[in-house]
Design a protein around this motif. Structure first.
Motif, mmCIF file in Angstrom:
data_model
loop_
_atom_site.group_PDB
_atom_site.id
_atom_site.type_symbol
_atom_site.label_atom_id
_atom_site.label_comp_id
_atom_site.label_asym_id
_atom_site.label_seq_id
_atom_site.Cartn_x
_atom_site.Cartn_y
_atom_site.Cartn_z
ATOM 1 N N SER A 77 0.509 44.679 -9.888
ATOM 2 C CA SER A 77 0.677 46.102 -9.719
ATOM 3 C C SER A 77 -0.513 46.473 -10.735
ATOM 4 O O SER A 77 -1.316 47.679 -10.460
ATOM 5 C CB SER A 77 2.199 46.530 -10.075
ATOM 6 N N ALA A 78 -0.554 45.889 -11.848
ATOM 7 C CA ALA A 78 -1.696 46.620 -12.618
ATOM 8 C C ALA A 78 -3.143 46.317 -12.307
ATOM 9 O O ALA A 78 -3.744 47.041 -12.387
ATOM 10 C CB ALA A 78 -1.757 45.840 -14.255
ATOM 11 N N TYR A 79 -3.139 45.069 -11.491
ATOM 12 C CA TYR A 79 -4.542 44.936 -10.871
ATOM 13 C C TYR A 79 -4.990 46.128 -9.698
ATOM 14 O O TYR A 79 -6.044 46.549 -9.990
ATOM 15 C CB TYR A 79 -4.504 43.363 -10.299
ATOM 16 N N PHE A 80 -3.952 46.355 -9.109
ATOM 17 C CA PHE A 80 -4.362 47.410 -7.858
ATOM 18 C C PHE A 80 -4.346 48.709 -8.441
ATOM 19 O O PHE A 80 -5.419 49.691 -8.124
ATOM 20 C CB PHE A 80 -3.293 47.235 -6.979
ATOM 21 N N ALA A 81 -3.737 49.079 -9.572
ATOM 22 C CA ALA A 81 -4.007 50.215 -10.436
ATOM 23 C C ALA A 81 -5.129 50.230 -11.049
ATOM 24 O O ALA A 81 -5.641 51.582 -10.943
ATOM 25 C CB ALA A 81 -2.705 50.468 -11.242
ATOM 26 N N SER A 82 -5.737 49.359 -11.386
ATOM 27 C CA SER A 82 -7.005 49.264 -12.183
ATOM 28 C C SER A 82 -8.216 49.616 -11.116
ATOM 29 O O SER A 82 -9.543 49.866 -11.424
ATOM 30 C CB SER A 82 -7.272 48.014 -12.756
ATOM 31 N N GLN A 83 -8.046 49.432 -9.817
ATOM 32 C CA GLN A 83 -8.880 49.215 -8.836
ATOM 33 C C GLN A 83 -9.360 50.758 -8.276
ATOM 34 O O GLN A 83 -10.489 50.978 -7.683
ATOM 35 C CB GLN A 83 -8.674 48.444 -7.448
ATOM 36 N N VAL A 84 -8.355 51.666 -8.520
ATOM 37 C CA VAL A 84 -8.467 52.942 -7.790
ATOM 38 C C VAL A 84 -9.005 53.775 -8.951
ATOM 39 O O VAL A 84 -8.824 53.901 -9.987
ATOM 40 C CB VAL A 84 -6.815 53.494 -7.297
ATOM 41 N N GLY A 85 -9.834 54.815 -8.383
ATOM 42 C CA GLY A 85 -10.415 55.847 -9.182
ATOM 43 C C GLY A 85 -11.757 55.552 -9.751
ATOM 44 O O GLY A 85 -12.035 54.500 -10.125
ATOM 45 N N ALA A 107 -11.224 47.064 -18.777
ATOM 46 C CA ALA A 107 -10.590 47.911 -19.896
ATOM 47 C C ALA A 107 -9.356 48.507 -19.425
ATOM 48 O O ALA A 107 -8.574 48.820 -20.215
ATOM 49 C CB ALA A 107 -11.836 49.011 -20.449
ATOM 50 N N ARG A 108 -9.406 49.037 -18.132
ATOM 51 C CA ARG A 108 -8.359 49.788 -17.778
ATOM 52 C C ARG A 108 -7.343 48.690 -17.160
ATOM 53 O O ARG A 108 -5.850 49.078 -17.346
ATOM 54 C CB ARG A 108 -8.555 50.510 -16.435
ATOM 55 N N TYR A 109 -7.407 47.570 -17.029
ATOM 56 C CA TYR A 109 -6.380 46.660 -16.557
ATOM 57 C C TYR A 109 -5.232 46.534 -17.760
ATOM 58 O O TYR A 109 -4.202 46.668 -17.351
ATOM 59 C CB TYR A 109 -6.975 45.308 -16.025
ATOM 60 N N PRO A 110 -5.569 45.933 -18.735
ATOM 61 C CA PRO A 110 -4.533 45.808 -19.922
ATOM 62 C C PRO A 110 -4.168 47.356 -20.145
ATOM 63 O O PRO A 110 -2.691 47.084 -20.474
ATOM 64 C CB PRO A 110 -5.494 45.255 -21.110
ATOM 65 N N HIS A 112 -3.146 49.585 -18.029
ATOM 66 C CA HIS A 112 -2.069 49.739 -17.085
ATOM 67 C C HIS A 112 -0.947 48.832 -16.908
ATOM 68 O O HIS A 112 0.149 49.100 -16.696
ATOM 69 C CB HIS A 112 -2.912 49.894 -15.475
ATOM 70 N N LEU A 113 -1.295 47.420 -17.231
ATOM 71 C CA LEU A 113 -0.279 46.476 -17.417
ATOM 72 C C LEU A 113 0.614 46.865 -18.629
ATOM 73 O O LEU A 113 1.842 46.451 -18.452
ATOM 74 C CB LEU A 113 -0.921 45.122 -17.634
ATOM 75 N N LEU A 114 0.048 47.278 -19.751
ATOM 76 C CA LEU A 114 1.016 47.839 -21.005
ATOM 77 C C LEU A 114 1.770 48.838 -20.486
ATOM 78 O O LEU A 114 3.069 48.892 -20.625
ATOM 79 C CB LEU A 114 0.303 48.082 -21.965
ATOM 80 N N ILE A 115 1.171 49.792 -19.727
ATOM 81 C CA ILE A 115 2.151 51.036 -19.368
ATOM 82 C C ILE A 115 3.172 50.428 -18.446
ATOM 83 O O ILE A 115 4.323 50.724 -18.502
ATOM 84 C CB ILE A 115 1.366 52.140 -18.796
ATOM 85 N N LEU A 116 3.029 49.866 -17.348
ATOM 86 C CA LEU A 116 4.016 49.122 -16.353
ATOM 87 C C LEU A 116 5.008 48.500 -17.011
ATOM 88 O O LEU A 116 6.224 48.255 -16.877
ATOM 89 C CB LEU A 116 3.374 48.692 -15.201
ATOM 90 N N THR A 117 4.633 47.556 -18.063
ATOM 91 C CA THR A 117 5.440 46.681 -18.855
ATOM 92 C C THR A 117 6.434 47.516 -19.524
ATOM 93 O O THR A 117 7.617 47.342 -19.597
ATOM 94 C CB THR A 117 4.782 45.798 -19.766
ATOM 95 N N ILE A 118 5.941 48.640 -20.345
ATOM 96 C CA ILE A 118 6.769 49.334 -21.075
ATOM 97 C C ILE A 118 7.805 50.019 -20.247
ATOM 98 O O ILE A 118 8.973 50.191 -20.433
ATOM 99 C CB ILE A 118 5.809 50.345 -21.922
ATOM 100 N N SER A 119 7.534 50.762 -19.157
ATOM 101 C CA SER A 119 8.347 51.468 -18.261
ATOM 102 C C SER A 119 9.366 50.399 -17.819
ATOM 103 O O SER A 119 10.552 50.618 -17.679
ATOM 104 C CB SER A 119 7.494 52.206 -17.199
ATOM 105 N N SER A 120 8.957 49.134 -17.354
ATOM 106 C CA SER A 120 9.882 48.394 -16.754
ATOM 107 C C SER A 120 10.966 47.809 -17.631
ATOM 108 O O SER A 120 12.066 47.470 -17.512
ATOM 109 C CB SER A 120 9.259 47.275 -16.067
ATOM 110 N N THR A 121 10.384 47.422 -19.029
ATOM 111 C CA THR A 121 11.371 46.960 -20.232
ATOM 112 C C THR A 121 12.202 47.961 -20.462
ATOM 113 O O THR A 121 13.502 47.613 -20.569
ATOM 114 C CB THR A 121 10.216 46.489 -21.277
ATOM 115 N N LEU A 122 11.838 49.327 -20.870
ATOM 116 C CA LEU A 122 12.643 50.191 -20.904
ATOM 117 C C LEU A 122 13.897 50.345 -19.923
ATOM 118 O O LEU A 122 15.047 50.555 -20.234
ATOM 119 C CB LEU A 122 11.763 51.584 -21.451
#
Length: 336
Positions: A77-85, A107-110, A112-122
Motif C-alpha cells: 500500500s505504501a508503494y502504490f501511494a508513493s507512485q501517485v501525484g 523520500a515519500r515511500y518511508p 507513507h509507510l510510516l503513516i499507514l503503519t501508525i494508523s493500522s497499529t492504533l
C-alpha cells in the motif's frame, strides 16, 4: 462500541489530521494529489483490520497468518501511494544516476509507510483494548452468575434443614404438651416467613436475623417444661444495619445439637451478638457432653455451607475462629 462507529471515528480523525497538514502546506493542490490515495488506503486498511484481520485472525490466535497478511499489505500500500501525484518541488530535478526511480519516490515511500503503519497499529491497539474490556465484562458477569447460583443452591440446602428440625420439635411437643403446640406453630410460621420471603434478599436488617434466632430458641425451649441453660446477649447499636441472612443460625443450631443440652446437667449454650457501625461480632459457646451425642441424619448441612457463603459474601471482610477445647466455641467477626 460498534465496529462501524469505531471505524467512522478513526476515518474522521485521520481526515482532520490530513486537513491540518494540508493547511500547514498553504493549501497546495499538489499535496492533495500526492496524499489522496494514502488516505483512501488508510480507510481500506482500517476496514480490513476492524472487520476481518483483528477479529478473525488476531483474536482467534492466528498470529502468524495475521502478520503474514498485514505486513506485506502495508508495504504494498505504501508503494502504490508513493507512485501517485507529482513529487515535491525539491525532489523534481534530482534523479538517480542509474536511471532508477526518482528520489522523490524514495523520500515519500518511508513517510507513507510510516503513516499507514501508525494508523493500522492504533486501530489494532484500540480493537484489542475494547476486546479485552468486553471479555473482562463477560468473565465478571459469568462469575457473578456462578456466585448467585451457588448462593441459591446453598440456601436451598440450609433452609430445609431448619424446617425439618422445627417440625421434629413440634412433633415432640404435640406428644408431651398439646397446649403449647399452637404457640410453637405460630413461632414456626414466623420463622418460615423469614426464610421464604426475607432470605430471598441478598441482605436483611440485622433485627430480623436476631428475631429469627430468638424464635429458634423459643421453639427449642417449648420442647420441655424444664429449664435450659441458654443465654442470648445482644448489644446492637443499629438494628437496621444489613447483613446476609442465615449466617449465624447454623452455628447456633450446631451448638444445640452437640451440647447435650437436652440431657440437662451442666450443659449450656451461650450466644452473644454485638454490633457497631463498622463490625458485627458473633460468638456461640456450647458445652461438650461426656458421652457422645448422636446427631440426627440431617446434621452437618449448615456449617460447610455457611463457611462457603462467608467466603463469597464477605471476602477478606470476615474472621472465623473455631475452638474445640473444653467447650466448643465459634467466634465470627464481620466488617460492615
Amino acid at each position: 462500541m460498534k465496529r462501524t462507529y469505531r471505524l467512522l471515528i478513526q476515518v474522521i480523525l485521520w481526515l482532520l489530521i490530513w486537513g491540518i497538514i494540508w493547511i500547514g502546506s498553504r493549501g497546495d493542490a499538489a499535496f492533495l494529489e500526492r496524499n489522496a490515495l494514502t488516505y483512501i488506503l488508510q480507510i481500506l486498511l482500517l476496514i480490513g483490520l476492524i472487520y476481518y484481520a483483528v477479529p478473525k485472525l488476531l483474536f482467534e490466535k492466528k498470529y502468524r497468518v495475521f502478520f503474514l497478511i498485514t505486513i506485506p499489505v502495508l508495504f504494498i500500500s505504501a508503494y502504490f501511494a508513493s507512485q501517485v501525484g507529482p513529487p515535491p518541488p525539491m525532489d523534481r530535478p534530482i534523479d538517480l544516476p542509474d536511471g532508477g526511480p526518482p528520489r522523490g519516490l524514495l523520500a515519500r515511500y518511508p513517510i507513507h509507510l510510516l503513516i499507514l503503519t501508525i494508523s493500522s497499529t492504533l486501530a489494532v491497539i484500540l480493537e484489542t483494548f475494547l476486546y479485552a474490556q468486553e471479555k473482562e465484562k463477560g468473565i465478571a458477569f459469568a462469575k457473578a452468575e456462578l456466585i448467585e447460583s451457588e448462593l441459591k443452591m446453598l440456601k436451598m440446602q440450609i433452609n430445609p434443614h431448619f424446617l425439618f428440625n422445627a417440625l421434629n420439635n413440634i412433633y415432640a411437643l404435640s406428644v408431651t404438651n398439646s397446649e403449647k403446640t399452637q404457640e410453637s406453630i405460630s413461632t414456626l410460621s414466623e420463622m418460615l416467613r423469614y426464610v421464604i420471603y426475607d432470605c430471598e434478599q441478598p441482605k436483611v436488617p440485622l433485627q430480623k436475623e436476631i428475631n429469627y434466632i430468638e424464635n429458634y430458641i423459643s421453639l427449642f425451649k417449648l420442647k420441655s417444661s424444664k429449664g435450659y441453660d441458654i443465654a442470648f446477649a445482644k448489644a446492637v447499636q443499629n438494628e437496621a444495619s444489613r447483613v446476609a441472612p442465615m449466617l449465624f443460625i447454623p452455628y447456633i443450631e450446631n451448638a444445640f445439637k452437640h451440647s447435650g443440652i437436652e440431657k440437662g446437667a451442666d450443659s449450656f449454650v451461650h450466644i452473644s451478638l454485638t454490633q457497631d457501625e463498622e463490625h458485627i461480632i458473633f460468638k456461640v459457646e456450647n458445652s461438650k457432653p461426656k458421652s457422645l451425642v448422636i446427631a440426627d441424619a440431617q446434621g452437618g448441612i449448615g456449617l460447610p455451607n455457611v463457611q462457603k457463603r462467608l467466603e463469597i459474601l464477605y471476602p477478606h471482610k470476615h474472621k472465623l475462629i473455631v475452638e474445640n477445647k473444653d467447650t466448643f466455641t465459634v467466634h465470627l467477626s464481620l466488617n460492615l
